[in-house]
Scaffold this motif. Structure first.
Motif, PDB file in Angstrom:
ATOM      1  N   GLY A  21      24.936 130.156 -14.310  1.00 12.87           N
ATOM      2  CA  GLY A  21      24.929 130.796 -13.005  1.00 12.87           C
ATOM      3  C   GLY A  21      25.336 129.895 -11.855  1.00 12.87           C
ATOM      4  O   GLY A  21      25.019 130.167 -10.710  1.00 12.87           O
ATOM      5  N   GLY A  22      26.031 128.817 -12.147  1.00  9.90           N
ATOM      6  CA  GLY A  22      26.476 127.915 -11.094  1.00  9.90           C
ATOM      7  C   GLY A  22      25.410 126.956 -10.607  1.00  9.90           C
ATOM      8  O   GLY A  22      25.619 126.237  -9.651  1.00  9.90           O
ATOM      9  N   ARG A  23      24.263 126.931 -11.264  1.00  9.27           N
ATOM     10  CA  ARG A  23      23.178 126.034 -10.868  1.00  9.27           C
ATOM     11  C   ARG A  23      22.910 125.036 -11.980  1.00  9.27           C
ATOM     12  O   ARG A  23      23.064 125.334 -13.148  1.00  9.27           O
ATOM     13  N   MET A  92      26.919 114.768 -15.304  1.00  6.36           N
ATOM     14  CA  MET A  92      27.105 113.343 -15.014  1.00  6.36           C
ATOM     15  C   MET A  92      27.547 113.147 -13.574  1.00  6.36           C
ATOM     16  O   MET A  92      27.138 112.180 -12.926  1.00  6.36           O
ATOM     17  N   GLN A  93      28.376 114.048 -13.081  1.00  5.75           N
ATOM     18  CA  GLN A  93      28.802 113.959 -11.687  1.00  5.75           C
ATOM     19  C   GLN A  93      27.610 114.147 -10.753  1.00  5.75           C
ATOM     20  O   GLN A  93      27.490 113.457  -9.743  1.00  5.75           O
ATOM     21  N   TYR A  94      26.731 115.050 -11.097  1.00 11.65           N
ATOM     22  CA  TYR A  94      25.499 115.219 -10.323  1.00 11.65           C
ATOM     23  C   TYR A  94      24.678 113.925 -10.366  1.00 11.65           C
ATOM     24  O   TYR A  94      24.172 113.455  -9.343  1.00 11.65           O
ATOM     25  N   PHE A  95      24.557 113.340 -11.540  1.00  8.14           N
ATOM     26  CA  PHE A  95      23.784 112.113 -11.714  1.00  8.14           C
ATOM     27  C   PHE A  95      24.302 110.990 -10.812  1.00  8.14           C
ATOM     28  O   PHE A  95      23.505 110.253 -10.231  1.00  8.14           O
ATOM     29  N   GLY A  97      25.751 111.306  -8.025  1.00  7.66           N
ATOM     30  CA  GLY A  97      25.605 111.623  -6.613  1.00  7.66           C
ATOM     31  C   GLY A  97      26.602 112.591  -6.023  1.00  7.66           C
ATOM     32  O   GLY A  97      26.578 112.835  -4.817  1.00  7.66           O
ATOM     33  N   TYR A  98      27.483 113.163  -6.818  1.00  5.04           N
ATOM     34  CA  TYR A  98      28.420 114.150  -6.279  1.00  5.04           C
ATOM     35  C   TYR A  98      27.666 115.404  -5.870  1.00  5.04           C
ATOM     36  O   TYR A  98      26.700 115.801  -6.518  1.00  5.04           O
ATOM     37  N   GLN A  99      28.148 116.057  -4.835  1.00  7.68           N
ATOM     38  CA  GLN A  99      27.545 117.292  -4.343  1.00  7.68           C
ATOM     39  C   GLN A  99      28.108 118.515  -5.051  1.00  7.68           C
ATOM     40  O   GLN A  99      27.498 119.574  -5.039  1.00  7.68           O
TER      41      GLN A  99
END
Length: 155
Positions: A21-23, A92-95, A97-99
């Motif tokens: 769901g995009g989350r 991994m991108q979230y990890f 720090g990417y928004q």
């Protein structure tokens, strides 16, 4: 019967829907690991390694640099494979720090050499100490009466 797939075939017009769901799934290991690290402290230590000059290329953010090194070490990847894994993986991108998800390479693989030089053993020791202290609910610091210079753990 077999139907040959062609470029005009609608199945190849790839529209990717996120199954969650995009989350981000809060139980994903990279989401959970993100919460363990003292990112502001890592930023402070990293900033100290950079020169005060305003000239030259803008430095890669500390979260990206440290996060990439952590991913590489944790998964046992080469420099090129580390960049490819980060590029392909939204968690991994979230990890690091990417928004939001970015489909391009986060940086050139050769920058991992620079990241390894900037995050010295002493810095990594300080980061590990902070993580342990946070996990135990303690604060670290030098006791001015501690003659051997070791860090103390106030109880």
């Amino acid at each position: 019967m077999y139907k040959k797939t062609t470029i005009e075939d609608p199945q190849l017009k790839f529209e990717f829907g996120l199954p969650f769901g995009g989350r981000m799934d809060p139980h994903n290991r990279w989401v959970q690991k993100r919460e363990l690290f003292p990112w502001e402290y890592i930023e402070e230590l990293y900033e100290e390694t950079l020169s005060g000059s305003d000239k030259g290329c803008r430095a890669i953010p500390a979260g990206v640099a440290f996060g990439a090194l952590y991913i590489q070490e944790y998964l046992g990847l080469t420099d090129r494979e580390t960049v490819a894994q980060i590029q392909e993986n939204a968690y991994m991108q979230y990890f690091i720090g990417y928004q939001a998800y970015r489909p391009e390479e986060p940086f050139d693989h050769s920058l991992l050499v620079t990241f390894r030089k900037r995050f010295t053993k002493e810095m990594l020791d300080k980061i590990n100490e902070r993580i342990a202290a946070d996990a135990l609910g303690l604060e670290t610091g030098m006791d001015e009466n501690d003659e051997d210079g070791r860090d103390t753990w106030p109880l």
